[in-house]
Design an enzyme around this catalytic site. Structure first.
Site, short mmCIF file in Angstrom:
data_model
loop_
_atom_site.label_atom_id
_atom_site.label_comp_id
_atom_site.label_asym_id
_atom_site.label_seq_id
_atom_site.Cartn_x
_atom_site.Cartn_y
_atom_site.Cartn_z
N CYS A 141 0.84 -1.21 0.00
CA CYS A 141 0.00 0.00 0.00
C CYS A 141 0.87 1.25 0.00
O CYS A 141 1.48 1.60 1.02
CB CYS A 141 -0.91 -0.03 1.24
SG CYS A 141 -1.80 1.50 1.54
N CYS A 198 -0.08 3.98 2.47
CA CYS A 198 0.34 3.59 3.82
C CYS A 198 1.77 4.05 4.09
O CYS A 198 2.09 4.53 5.18
CB CYS A 198 0.24 2.08 4.02
SG CYS A 198 -1.42 1.41 3.86
#
Length: 275
Positions: free
Chosen positions: A48, A51
């Protein structure tokens, strides 16, 4: 089957406020810990990209406010069942827990300032900084009103140690411009300190043109009797909502109360009078 507990490494002081959480440690590290200190719960994954952008922001917040909030991180690739149980549908997802309950959450990447504002709606954030060193000999000169001697002695100290007492002396000598220039030259770290808020408030206080009853309240604040003066200022404001000097004195006095909750209470009272 319960996921395996990941092996933990020795933690630095900062890392002590950042923990990796598994299904097995969730109750202790998140639910129980949030009953003592609010917990930011970050659901993330290696693949991700948002993230990865959010992680350093969350770390910076915990580093700045280690006494106010801790960060618990859940790797959703390793803890899929836990993520499902928490209803995670998008990454990154960050939840705030307090007293064992989720009180708010957000998804995606947000700027640090926006996250801090979001946190301040729910918890008190206290910056962790070292207390400044005060030279007692110089303070004795200040207390005995030997201001020129105090300034000379302060020049011999490291600037970061001398700054707060130097601002104080300039204000006592009514050198408001000199005090203001020193405040404007403070570093980002110094601006995080309580002393910076107090210095700003004292400069604002000194700048107010006060006469008669207002002058008496200004002197009361300068002498440390802040709360009675605030009550008097609120009474004056109630009778004259447009008085800019009263408003300025009130705003300056809030940072000198040395009690954030009390200051917030009086700010609300001021706001209720004006709105």
């Amino acid at each position: 089957m319960s996921p395996k507990m990941t092996e933990s490494n020795p933690k630095t002081d900062t890392q002590a406020h950042i923990v990796d959480v598994t299904a097995e440690t969730f109750m202790a590290e998140v639910i129980e810990k949030s009953k003592v200190t609010p917990v930011l719960l970050d659901f993330w994954a290696d693949w991700c990209e948002p993230c990865k952008n959010l992680t350093p922001i969350l770390h910076s917040i915990v580093e700045k406010y280690p006494d106010s909030v801790v960060l618990a991180k859940v790797n959703t690739d390793q803890e899929q069942m836990l993520a499902q149980q928490m209803g995670i549908q998008s990454l990154p997802t960050v939840a705030l827990l307090k007293d064992g309950q989720i009180i708010d959450n957000f998804m995606g990447v947000k700027p640090m300032g926006e996250i801090v504002t979001w946190l301040e709606q729910h918890i008190d954030l206290n910056v962790a900084v070292e207390a400044p060193v005060v030279d007692n000999n110089i303070q004795a000169l200040i207390d005995s009103q030997q201001y020129e001697a105090a300034l000379s002695a302060l020049l011999a100290l490291p600037p970061e140690q001398a700054v707060w007492q130097t601002i104080e002396v300039h204000l006592l000598m009514n050198n408001i411009d000199a005090a203001q220039k020193m405040y404007e030259a403070l570093s980002d770290e110094q601006l995080k300190m309580t002393e910076a808020d107090q210095a700003k408030a004292k400069i604002q206080l000194a700048s107010v043109d006060a006469k008669d009853e207002l002058a008496a309240l200004k002197l009361q604040i300068a002498q440390g009797q802040v709360e009675p003066a605030v009550q008097g200022l609120l009474a004056m404001l109630q009778n004259d909502l447009g008085n800019a000097n009263v408003k300025q004195l009130l705003i300056a006095s809030f940072s000198l109360l040395n009690d954030p909750k009390l200051a917030a209470q009086y700010r609300r009272r001021m706001g209720s009078l004006l709105n």
